[in-house]
Design an enzyme around this catalytic site. Structure first.
Site, PDB file in Angstrom:
ATOM      1  N   LYS A 182       4.551   9.972   6.113  1.00 28.45           N
ATOM      2  CA  LYS A 182       4.088   8.575   6.181  1.00 28.45           C
ATOM      3  C   LYS A 182       4.869   7.747   5.159  1.00 28.45           C
ATOM      4  O   LYS A 182       4.663   7.877   3.962  1.00 28.45           O
ATOM      5  CB  LYS A 182       2.588   8.455   5.884  1.00 28.45           C
ATOM      6  N   GLU A 258       4.222  12.653  -7.777  1.00 30.51           N
ATOM      7  CA  GLU A 258       5.220  12.055  -8.664  1.00 30.51           C
ATOM      8  C   GLU A 258       4.789  10.601  -8.819  1.00 30.51           C
ATOM      9  O   GLU A 258       4.813   9.824  -7.863  1.00 30.51           O
ATOM     10  CB  GLU A 258       6.607  12.194  -8.026  1.00 30.51           C
ATOM     11  N   CYS A 292      10.407   4.548 -11.001  1.00 34.19           N
ATOM     12  CA  CYS A 292       9.346   5.210 -11.777  1.00 34.19           C
ATOM     13  C   CYS A 292       9.852   5.576 -13.171  1.00 34.19           C
ATOM     14  O   CYS A 292       9.071   5.685 -14.105  1.00 34.19           O
ATOM     15  CB  CYS A 292       8.850   6.431 -11.039  1.00 34.19           C
ATOM     16  N   GLU A 393       2.127   0.287 -16.465  1.00 37.47           N
ATOM     17  CA  GLU A 393       3.366   0.196 -15.690  1.00 37.47           C
ATOM     18  C   GLU A 393       3.469  -1.162 -14.992  1.00 37.47           C
ATOM     19  O   GLU A 393       2.577  -1.559 -14.259  1.00 37.47           O
ATOM     20  CB  GLU A 393       3.414   1.316 -14.646  1.00 37.47           C
TER      21      GLU A 393
HETATM   22  O1  TXE Z   1       2.082   2.112  -4.293  1.00 36.53           O
HETATM   23  P1  TXE Z   1       1.043   3.106  -3.689  1.00 36.53           P
HETATM   24  P2  TXE Z   1       2.128   0.543  -4.275  1.00 36.53           P
HETATM   25  C1  TXE Z   1       3.599   2.198  -8.868  1.00 36.53           C
HETATM   26  C2  TXE Z   1       4.010   0.829  -9.383  1.00 36.53           C
HETATM   27  C3  TXE Z   1       3.384  -0.093  -8.413  1.00 36.53           C
HETATM   28  C4  TXE Z   1       2.099   0.623  -8.109  1.00 36.53           C
HETATM   29  C5  TXE Z   1       1.501   0.265  -6.784  1.00 36.53           C
HETATM   30  O2  TXE Z   1       3.464   0.623 -10.649  1.00 36.53           O
HETATM   31  O3  TXE Z   1       3.119  -1.361  -8.950  1.00 36.53           O
HETATM   32  O4  TXE Z   1       2.450   1.973  -8.077  1.00 36.53           O
HETATM   33  O5  TXE Z   1       2.502   0.303  -5.797  1.00 36.53           O
HETATM   34  C6  TXE Z   1       0.379   5.234   0.355  1.00 36.53           C
HETATM   35  N1  TXE Z   1      -4.207   7.543   0.623  1.00 36.53           N
HETATM   36  N2  TXE Z   1       4.603   2.838  -8.045  1.00 36.53           N
HETATM   37  O6  TXE Z   1       0.851  -0.127  -4.005  1.00 36.53           O
HETATM   38  O7  TXE Z   1      -0.230   2.432  -3.304  1.00 36.53           O
HETATM   39  C7  TXE Z   1       1.099   3.938   0.646  1.00 36.53           C
HETATM   40  O8  TXE Z   1       0.849   3.521   1.974  1.00 36.53           O
HETATM   41  C8  TXE Z   1      -2.993   7.974   1.019  1.00 36.53           C
HETATM   42  C9  TXE Z   1       5.287   3.949  -8.651  1.00 36.53           C
HETATM   43  O9  TXE Z   1       3.191   0.192  -3.331  1.00 36.53           O
HETATM   44  O10 TXE Z   1       0.994   4.233  -4.628  1.00 36.53           O
HETATM   45  C10 TXE Z   1       2.533   4.326   0.369  1.00 36.53           C
HETATM   46  O11 TXE Z   1       3.051   5.042   1.475  1.00 36.53           O
HETATM   47  N3  TXE Z   1      -1.874   7.249   0.885  1.00 36.53           N
HETATM   48  C11 TXE Z   1       6.116   4.674  -7.689  1.00 36.53           C
HETATM   49  C12 TXE Z   1       2.390   5.262  -0.833  1.00 36.53           C
HETATM   50  O12 TXE Z   1       1.044   5.726  -0.789  1.00 36.53           O
HETATM   51  C13 TXE Z   1      -1.964   6.041   0.313  1.00 36.53           C
HETATM   52  C14 TXE Z   1       6.639   4.047  -6.490  1.00 36.53           C
HETATM   53  C15 TXE Z   1       2.646   4.603  -2.186  1.00 36.53           C
HETATM   54  O13 TXE Z   1       1.767   3.507  -2.320  1.00 36.53           O
HETATM   55  C16 TXE Z   1      -3.207   5.534  -0.129  1.00 36.53           C
HETATM   56  C17 TXE Z   1       5.816   2.966  -6.002  1.00 36.53           C
HETATM   57  C18 TXE Z   1      -4.360   6.342   0.041  1.00 36.53           C
HETATM   58  N4  TXE Z   1      -5.572   5.939  -0.358  1.00 36.53           N
HETATM   59  C19 TXE Z   1       4.875   2.388  -6.795  1.00 36.53           C
HETATM   60  N5  TXE Z   1      -3.006   4.311  -0.667  1.00 36.53           N
HETATM   61  C20 TXE Z   1       6.977   5.783  -8.192  1.00 36.53           C
HETATM   62  N6  TXE Z   1       6.382   6.825  -8.777  1.00 36.53           N
HETATM   63  O14 TXE Z   1       8.185   5.758  -7.991  1.00 36.53           O
HETATM   64  C21 TXE Z   1      -1.677   4.047  -0.557  1.00 36.53           C
HETATM   65  N7  TXE Z   1      -1.050   5.091   0.044  1.00 36.53           N
END
Ligand code: TXE
Length: 505
Positions: A182, A258, A292, A393
């Site tokens: 996904k 991660e 990240c 973050e």
């Molecule tokens: O990421 P999410 P978001 C951090 C960064 C950012 C914050 C939020 O600080 O501001 O996270 O970003 C899926 N069950 N990083 O909202 O929500 C979602 O659809 C299952 C760090 O964009 O973590 C997407 O495919 N899946 C980071 C994925 O999770 C779920 C990179 C990431 O979304 C879900 C990005 C749920 N309940 C953001 N909710 C890094 N480590 O590199 C969301 N998703």
């Protein structure tokens, strides 16, 4: 029926080797963060589609050509995938930029490097071995087998979609797993193009790799909780990671995470100043801070603090904002509207906390080369490590500079956060370069460099930055179960209720 504007490209999902719409027929728009305009329609999957995909992956895992393939054939398949990425890399990089607004120079380089993951894990596929283990019981032949865990749910964020797919997909396939992927609702297109140009062309058997698109709370949660999924590999924010891990725990799924970071980039007064300035800049501004491992806390020794900050500002000021599709652009837009709001709100938080803004500090409009979702490269000094701007973050082009006295002070500040993903150390002292990395609680420490990464080097976080490791040989363990096999060569005579050699359970 939805009214589909003709100029929007319409994508489909990929389940069991077939292209199809979501069962509900629903779609959502994906945007170009540079123009703010929608450019494609993505299927909005729900639990019905996820169920179809997981069942297809389960069937492919249990029967059909995949489980009968030898490890060597699987390795060859992975190498075919690598070759096709080489062929289509430039196109895939452009799709990524259109969806996530990161620089074409960075995404192009990523896509050129990505085949290495598939070559590397292709090579590892037939080197996964168990062990013959001597036991303390006579007349027994005992050994272990390393077997694939089963169906894996791979959940991907928006910052580097295909690279982060590669971190998971390549070892999962090498181990013999099947997957349902996904992608982020903001950046689904590159994975769907990858499925068409690479996975279909490589002749991956139906059901081995399936893609469902949609939102986290619906599609994502349906995947994490699906009974046929044995393992979830997730990259994203820490709050979401915690939710994913607790949902997965209900059915004892294996989980690797991660997550976020607040990485310290530590500059000692014996550094090569020019290298450290460049390292600090690329650590935070190169990917618009949307990585990240961003070196978002710059710890500078007080004896060089003022001079260092001056040089830092002078270099950061030269950043060329603009269209991420141009190779000479140095800072692009923030990828998503909520992320844009989040970055701006952290700038306000920092100002209200008393941090001093010495560069940027707001949106970057067209007059600065920016546009809809652009934030100026921003530097705060006089930051105290207790402030929210130093602890949380931001995931944007916002740097917090924190002063430290000596090595002890630097290490204390570096470790005083909930995260532990990465760190940088700038010094010419061999002693410091050896000792400081050992004392930092983080999964990766760079000395006199920043953001270097390789398919051969384990990557992952301590503390709230995650669980498990991606990349390198150890990553394959995340997709394997160990089975112990006991073969008795003795006769089981005597009391049948007490097996002679059994001592436990
Ligand atoms: O990421 P999410 P978001 C951090 C960064 C950012 C914050 C939020 O600080 O501001 O996270 O970003 C899926 N069950 N990083 O909202 O929500 C979602 O659809 C299952 C760090 O964009 O973590 C997407 O495919 N899946 C980071 C994925 O999770 C779920 C990179 C990431 O979304 C879900 C990005 C749920 N309940 C953001 N909710 C890094 N480590 O590199 C969301 N998703």
């Amino acid at each position: 029926m939805q009214d589909v504007p003709t100029q929007l490209k319409k994508y489909q999902i990929y389940i069991d080797g077939q292209w199809c719409d979501a069962a509900s027929g629903k779609t959502f728009e994906t945007f170009d963060p540079y123009t703010g305009e929608p450019w494609a329609l993505i299927p909005e999957c729900d639990a019905t589609d996820v169920d179809r995909a997981c069942n297809a992956a389960y069937r492919a895992f249990e029967s059909g050509p995949w489980p009968r393939m030898t490890q060597t054939e699987r390795g060859r398949l992975l190498r075919r995938i690598a070759g096709l990425i080489e062929k289509h890399g430039e196109h895939l990089a452009r799709i990524e930029v259109k969806d996530n607004g990161k620089l074409i120079s960075e995404m192009s380089a990523q896509l050129k490097y990505l085949p290495e993951w598939y070559y590397y894990y292709g090579g590892l596929a037939d080197k996964i071995t168990g062990m013959v283990i001597p036991v303390d019981k006579p007349d027994h032949f005992t050994y272990t087998l390393r077997e694939p865990v089963g169906v894996c749910g791979l959940i991907i964020p928006w910052n580097s979609p295909l690279l982060l797919v590669g971190f998971k997909l390549a070892p999962a396939l090498a181990a013999g797993c099947t997957v349902v992927i996904k992608p982020s609702e903001y950046t689904s297109a590159s994975l769907l193009e990858f499925m068409k140009l690479v996975i279909e062309e490589a002749d991956v058997p139906p059901g081995v790799i399936n893609v469902v698109t949609g939102y986290g709370a619906t599609t994502g949660e349906a995947l994490v909780t699906h009974p046929k999924v044995a393992k979830v590999a997730f990259t994203g924010g820490s709050a979401t990671g915690s939710r994913v891990a607790s949902l997965a725990a209900a059915s004892f799924k294996k989980v690797s995470l991660e997550l976020g970071g607040k990485s310290p980039n530590i500059v000692f007064d014996d550094c090569v100043m020019e290298d450290a300035v460049n390292g600090a800049i690329s650590g935070i501004f190169a990917a618009t801070g949307q990585t990240c491992v961003a070196g978002s806390r710059l710890l500078v020794q007080e004896s060089i603090h003022d001079e260092f900050v001056e040089r830092l500002i002078a270099t950061a000021k030269t950043a060329k904002l603009g269209n991420p599709m141009n190779f000479d652009t140095q800072v692009g837009p923030v990828t998503t509207p909520p992320q844009y709001q989040k970055v701006l709100s952290y700038i306000d938080i920092a100002k209200n906390e008393g941090a001093k803004c010495v560069l940027g500090g707001g949106p970057a409009g067209p007059e600065m080369g920016g546009g809809k979702y652009f934030v100026q490269p921003t530097i705060f000094v006089d930051v105290d490590n207790k402030m929210r701007i130093a602890q949380e973050e931001v995931f944007g082009p916002v740097l917090s500079v924190i002063k430290f006295k000596d090595e002890e002070d630097a290490i204390r500040i570096a470790n005083d956060v909930i995260y532990g993903l990465a760190a940088g150390v700038w010094t010419q002292s061999v002693k410091r370069a050896t000792i400081v990395p050992r004392r930092i609680r983080a999964g990766t420490v760079w000395v006199n460099t920043y953001r270097a990464m390789s398919f051969t080097m384990p990557f992952g976080g301590f503390k709230s930055s995650g669980l498990g490791r991606e990349n390198g040989q150890t990553a394959i363990d995340e997709y394997l179960e160990t089975k112990s096999v006991w073969v008795s060569t003795a006769a089981n005579t005597g009391n049948p209720f007490i097996m002679k050699t059994a001592t436990q359970s």
